[in-house]
Scaffold this motif. Structure first.
Motif, PDB file in Angstrom:
ATOM      1  N   VAL A  24      76.388  38.237 -10.436  1.00  0.00           N
ATOM      2  CA  VAL A  24      75.657  36.980 -10.321  1.00  0.00           C
ATOM      3  C   VAL A  24      75.042  36.589 -11.657  1.00  0.00           C
ATOM      4  O   VAL A  24      74.985  35.417 -12.008  1.00  0.00           O
ATOM      5  CB  VAL A  24      74.551  37.103  -9.243  1.00  0.00           C
ATOM      6  N   LYS A  25      74.590  37.581 -12.405  1.00  0.00           N
ATOM      7  CA  LYS A  25      73.965  37.328 -13.704  1.00  0.00           C
ATOM      8  C   LYS A  25      74.382  38.446 -14.645  1.00  0.00           C
ATOM      9  O   LYS A  25      74.433  39.608 -14.253  1.00  0.00           O
ATOM     10  CB  LYS A  25      72.437  37.317 -13.535  1.00  0.00           C
ATOM     11  N   ALA A  26      74.687  38.092 -15.876  1.00  0.00           N
ATOM     12  CA  ALA A  26      75.067  39.093 -16.876  1.00  0.00           C
ATOM     13  C   ALA A  26      74.793  38.535 -18.259  1.00  0.00           C
ATOM     14  O   ALA A  26      74.734  37.315 -18.456  1.00  0.00           O
ATOM     15  CB  ALA A  26      76.535  39.467 -16.745  1.00  0.00           C
ATOM     16  N   LYS A  27      74.614  39.426 -19.207  1.00  0.00           N
ATOM     17  CA  LYS A  27      74.376  39.005 -20.580  1.00  0.00           C
ATOM     18  C   LYS A  27      75.612  38.304 -21.148  1.00  0.00           C
ATOM     19  O   LYS A  27      75.501  37.329 -21.869  1.00  0.00           O
ATOM     20  CB  LYS A  27      74.004  40.219 -21.436  1.00  0.00           C
ATOM     21  N   CYS A  28      76.775  38.796 -20.785  1.00  0.00           N
ATOM     22  CA  CYS A  28      78.031  38.180 -21.214  1.00  0.00           C
ATOM     23  C   CYS A  28      78.421  37.100 -20.190  1.00  0.00           C
ATOM     24  O   CYS A  28      78.685  37.411 -19.031  1.00  0.00           O
ATOM     25  CB  CYS A  28      79.119  39.237 -21.307  1.00  0.00           C
ATOM     26  N   PRO A  29      78.463  35.823 -20.576  1.00  0.00           N
ATOM     27  CA  PRO A  29      78.724  34.744 -19.615  1.00  0.00           C
ATOM     28  C   PRO A  29      80.088  34.825 -18.940  1.00  0.00           C
ATOM     29  O   PRO A  29      80.259  34.314 -17.830  1.00  0.00           O
ATOM     30  CB  PRO A  29      78.626  33.469 -20.451  1.00  0.00           C
ATOM     31  N   SER A  30      81.061  35.484 -19.565  1.00  0.00           N
ATOM     32  CA  SER A  30      82.395  35.562 -18.953  1.00  0.00           C
ATOM     33  C   SER A  30      82.417  36.475 -17.726  1.00  0.00           C
ATOM     34  O   SER A  30      83.347  36.408 -16.921  1.00  0.00           O
ATOM     35  CB  SER A  30      83.423  36.048 -19.977  1.00  0.00           C
ATOM     36  N   PHE A  31      81.408  37.323 -17.544  1.00  0.00           N
ATOM     37  CA  PHE A  31      81.355  38.209 -16.378  1.00  0.00           C
ATOM     38  C   PHE A  31      80.716  37.551 -15.155  1.00  0.00           C
ATOM     39  O   PHE A  31      80.873  38.036 -14.045  1.00  0.00           O
ATOM     40  CB  PHE A  31      80.585  39.488 -16.702  1.00  0.00           C
ATOM     41  N   ILE A  32      79.988  36.460 -15.343  1.00  0.00           N
ATOM     42  CA  ILE A  32      79.317  35.799 -14.223  1.00  0.00           C
ATOM     43  C   ILE A  32      80.369  35.246 -13.268  1.00  0.00           C
ATOM     44  O   ILE A  32      81.313  34.572 -13.664  1.00  0.00           O
ATOM     45  CB  ILE A  32      78.382  34.687 -14.723  1.00  0.00           C
ATOM     46  N   GLY A  33      80.221  35.571 -11.990  1.00  0.00           N
ATOM     47  CA  GLY A  33      81.179  35.152 -10.978  1.00  0.00           C
ATOM     48  C   GLY A  33      82.317  36.132 -10.757  1.00  0.00           C
ATOM     49  O   GLY A  33      83.093  35.987  -9.813  1.00  0.00           O
ATOM     50  N   LEU A  34      82.434  37.134 -11.608  1.00  0.00           N
ATOM     51  CA  LEU A  34      83.484  38.137 -11.473  1.00  0.00           C
ATOM     52  C   LEU A  34      83.214  39.000 -10.247  1.00  0.00           C
ATOM     53  O   LEU A  34      82.077  39.371  -9.978  1.00  0.00           O
ATOM     54  CB  LEU A  34      83.513  39.016 -12.724  1.00  0.00           C
ATOM     55  N   SER A  35      84.233  39.296  -9.490  1.00  0.00           N
ATOM     56  CA  SER A  35      84.056  40.178  -8.339  1.00  0.00           C
ATOM     57  C   SER A  35      85.189  41.189  -8.310  1.00  0.00           C
ATOM     58  O   SER A  35      86.290  40.931  -8.791  1.00  0.00           O
ATOM     59  CB  SER A  35      84.001  39.380  -7.038  1.00  0.00           C
ATOM     60  N   GLY A  36      84.877  42.343  -7.733  1.00  0.00           N
ATOM     61  CA  GLY A  36      85.868  43.400  -7.641  1.00  0.00           C
ATOM     62  C   GLY A  36      85.290  44.619  -6.956  1.00  0.00           C
ATOM     63  O   GLY A  36      84.127  44.648  -6.567  1.00  0.00           O
ATOM     64  N   ILE A  58      81.427  46.543 -16.599  1.00  0.00           N
ATOM     65  CA  ILE A  58      80.255  45.683 -16.567  1.00  0.00           C
ATOM     66  C   ILE A  58      79.029  46.546 -16.842  1.00  0.00           C
ATOM     67  O   ILE A  58      78.767  47.511 -16.121  1.00  0.00           O
ATOM     68  CB  ILE A  58      80.089  44.991 -15.195  1.00  0.00           C
ATOM     69  N   THR A  59      78.283  46.195 -17.856  1.00  0.00           N
ATOM     70  CA  THR A  59      77.065  46.940 -18.161  1.00  0.00           C
ATOM     71  C   THR A  59      75.995  46.621 -17.111  1.00  0.00           C
ATOM     72  O   THR A  59      75.897  45.491 -16.638  1.00  0.00           O
ATOM     73  CB  THR A  59      76.558  46.619 -19.582  1.00  0.00           C
ATOM     74  N   LYS A  60      75.222  47.615 -16.740  1.00  0.00           N
ATOM     75  CA  LYS A  60      74.163  47.431 -15.748  1.00  0.00           C
ATOM     76  C   LYS A  60      72.959  46.710 -16.349  1.00  0.00           C
ATOM     77  O   LYS A  60      72.246  46.005 -15.646  1.00  0.00           O
ATOM     78  CB  LYS A  60      73.698  48.783 -15.192  1.00  0.00           C
ATOM     79  N   LYS A  61      72.753  46.894 -17.649  1.00  0.00           N
ATOM     80  CA  LYS A  61      71.574  46.329 -18.302  1.00  0.00           C
ATOM     81  C   LYS A  61      71.621  44.800 -18.258  1.00  0.00           C
ATOM     82  O   LYS A  61      72.616  44.187 -18.640  1.00  0.00           O
ATOM     83  CB  LYS A  61      71.495  46.807 -19.750  1.00  0.00           C
ATOM     84  N   ASN A  62      70.535  44.210 -17.775  1.00  0.00           N
ATOM     85  CA  ASN A  62      70.375  42.757 -17.682  1.00  0.00           C
ATOM     86  C   ASN A  62      71.434  42.089 -16.812  1.00  0.00           C
ATOM     87  O   ASN A  62      71.776  40.929 -17.029  1.00  0.00           O
ATOM     88  CB  ASN A  62      70.364  42.119 -19.073  1.00  0.00           C
TER      89      ASN A  62
END
Length: 101
Positions: A24-36, A58-62
């Protein structure tokens, strides 16, 4: 509806291998919305396999993750899960409120 204290304790100590996560939220914008599906969890990362059969680290931080079980949607804040699954199960947690700004 707020989950009971027992459910929250179980979620904290749960093993998330095989769980379908959505970022839902990540420091890297390309990961937002990614599911798996979670295939590996380390102290700092979740490894997901996407529908396109790609592995994403996916990093857990932030980062904020959601998953659904028994018709309820749960949100996990990665900053609060920066331990490995084995360490989380063995650790005893004190009940205290946290505020994530």
């Amino acid at each position: 509806m707020r989950p009971s204290h027992d459910v929250l304790g179980n979620l904290l100590k749960a093993d998330y291998h095989g769980t379908h996560f959505t970022v839902v939220k990540a420091k890297c914008p390309s990961f937002i919305g990614l599911s798996g599906i979670v295939i590996k969890e380390t102290e700092l990362m979740f490894y997901l396999v996407t529908r396109k059969n790609q592995m994403k680290m996916i990093t857990k931080k932030n980062a904020v993750f959601t998953f659904e079980t028994n018709g309820q949607l749960f949100t996990l804040f990665g900053n609060q899960f920066q331990t490995s699954a084995g360490e989380r199960v063995a650790k005893k947690y004190k009940d205290k409120a946290t505020v994530d700004l």
